[in-house]
Design a protein around this motif. Structure first.
Motif, PDB file in Angstrom:
ATOM      1  N   ARG A 157       0.807  -1.223   0.000  1.00 56.53           N
ATOM      2  CA  ARG A 157       0.000   0.000   0.000  1.00 56.53           C
ATOM      3  C   ARG A 157       0.836   1.266   0.000  1.00 56.53           C
ATOM      4  NH1 ARG A 157      -2.749  -0.146   4.828  1.00 56.53           N
ATOM      5  NH2 ARG A 157      -3.616   1.881   4.319  1.00 56.53           N
ATOM      6  N   SER A 158       2.086   1.191   0.391  1.00 58.60           N
ATOM      7  CA  SER A 158       2.900   2.411   0.413  1.00 58.60           C
ATOM      8  C   SER A 158       3.713   2.599  -0.865  1.00 58.60           C
ATOM      9  CB  SER A 158       3.829   2.407   1.633  1.00 58.60           C
ATOM     10  OG  SER A 158       4.889   1.506   1.431  1.00 58.60           O
ATOM     11  N   SER A 207      -4.737   4.724   6.846  1.00 60.06           N
ATOM     12  CA  SER A 207      -5.665   4.484   5.740  1.00 60.06           C
ATOM     13  C   SER A 207      -4.958   4.879   4.448  1.00 60.06           C
ATOM     14  CB  SER A 207      -6.940   5.327   5.917  1.00 60.06           C
ATOM     15  OG  SER A 207      -6.634   6.706   5.735  1.00 60.06           O
ATOM     16  N   ASP A 208      -5.539   4.502   3.313  1.00 58.66           N
ATOM     17  CA  ASP A 208      -4.968   4.929   2.029  1.00 58.66           C
ATOM     18  C   ASP A 208      -4.945   6.451   1.941  1.00 58.66           C
ATOM     19  OD1 ASP A 208      -4.643   2.283   1.344  1.00 58.66           O
ATOM     20  OD2 ASP A 208      -6.342   2.215  -0.042  1.00 58.66           O
ATOM     21  N   GLU A 209      -5.989   7.098   2.453  1.00 61.57           N
ATOM     22  CA  GLU A 209      -6.052   8.557   2.445  1.00 61.57           C
ATOM     23  C   GLU A 209      -4.939   9.154   3.320  1.00 61.57           C
ATOM     24  OE1 GLU A 209      -9.053  11.904   4.108  1.00 61.57           O
ATOM     25  OE2 GLU A 209      -9.960  10.407   2.768  1.00 61.57           O
ATOM     26  N   ILE A 218      -2.009   7.846   3.884  1.00 57.47           N
ATOM     27  CA  ILE A 218      -0.739   7.678   3.168  1.00 57.47           C
ATOM     28  C   ILE A 218      -0.602   8.751   2.101  1.00 57.47           C
ATOM     29  CG2 ILE A 218       0.573   6.151   1.633  1.00 57.47           C
ATOM     30  CD1 ILE A 218      -0.668   3.787   3.258  1.00 57.47           C
ATOM     31  N   ARG A 219      -1.658   8.985   1.337  1.00 57.81           N
ATOM     32  CA  ARG A 219      -1.590  10.004   0.287  1.00 57.81           C
ATOM     33  C   ARG A 219      -1.433  11.410   0.878  1.00 57.81           C
ATOM     34  NH1 ARG A 219      -2.393   5.654  -1.376  1.00 57.81           N
ATOM     35  NH2 ARG A 219      -2.613   4.723  -3.375  1.00 57.81           N
ATOM     36  N   VAL A 269       2.322   1.321   7.716  1.00 57.56           N
ATOM     37  CA  VAL A 269       1.226   1.252   6.748  1.00 57.56           C
ATOM     38  C   VAL A 269      -0.031   0.687   7.396  1.00 57.56           C
ATOM     39  CG1 VAL A 269       0.447   0.027   4.669  1.00 57.56           C
ATOM     40  CG2 VAL A 269       2.672   1.138   4.695  1.00 57.56           C
ATOM     41  N   ARG A 326       4.917   4.153  -3.844  1.00 53.15           N
ATOM     42  CA  ARG A 326       4.786   5.567  -4.230  1.00 53.15           C
ATOM     43  C   ARG A 326       5.126   5.781  -5.699  1.00 53.15           C
ATOM     44  NH1 ARG A 326       8.412   9.139  -0.503  1.00 53.15           N
ATOM     45  NH2 ARG A 326       9.940   7.969  -1.666  1.00 53.15           N
TER      46      ARG A 326
END
Length: 180
Positions: free
Chosen positions: A114-115, A155-157, A159-160, A151, A117
């Motif tokens: 998930r991380s 959440s995905d949000e 991370i972004r 991670v 980039r």
């Protein structure tokens, strides 16, 4: 004595695959030169003149910023076991982000993370080996689980948002191309 080659031979490709760490070097036309250690299962040799690696979230994002200005990249591996050897690949690279053409095909070569980039695609124009006589012996214990723990707590949000806040500029204040 250093030796130079136009491409990676089979033995050099095997050497790369056996290493647990590699180093990436990049530089913009001005500002700081960056050298970063990389690990985990994040690099693939796709042929004698092509290497790709998945860049996971980190505290900085110098490589991406440098490649926006100049596409030069050097990757280096050193043997910490067996015979002394340092291997460098020199070439030009481009950056892929999630959603870019070619991302899915290259991302499928790596474990899902998930991380993730960027993915860097390096076209090699020179390979150089040197002795590595002064490189110490060291023993690999394991990959760190710190990235995965970080991670797992996001959440995905999250991370972004981290990318936008912490990874959208180089230490010299130049853009890195992180999607916002």
């Amino acid at each position: 004595m250093a030796k130079q080659f136009p491409e990676l031979d089979d033995a050099q490709q095997k050497f790369i695959q056996d290493q647990h760490i590699f180093f990436v070097g990049t530089a913009a036309p001005d500002g700081r030169v960056n050298i970063s250690p990389k690990g985990m299962d994040s690099l693939r040799v796709l042929g004698p003149n092509r290497v790709v690696w998945m860049n996971l979230t980190g505290s900085g994002n110098e490589t991406a910023g440098h490649l926006l200005e100049t596409n030069r990249m050097t990757l280096m591996w050193c043997s910490f076991t067996t015979r002394p050897l340092i291997l460098r690949t020199y070439g030009t690279a481009h950056t892929l982000h999630v959603g870019d053409a070619g991302w899915e095909e290259l991302a499928d070569l790596f474990p899902d993370h998930r991380s993730a980039r960027q993915i860097y695609d390096l076209q090699i124009d020179l390979v150089q080996t040197s002795c590595g006589y002064a490189v110490p012996f060291m023993e690999f214990q394991s990959d760190r689980d710190t990235m995965q723990k970080w991670v797992d707590g996001k959440s995905d949000e999250d991370i972004r948002s981290y990318w936008v806040e912490r990874n959208s500029q180089t230490i010299d204040g130049k853009p890195t191309g992180v999607p916002k």
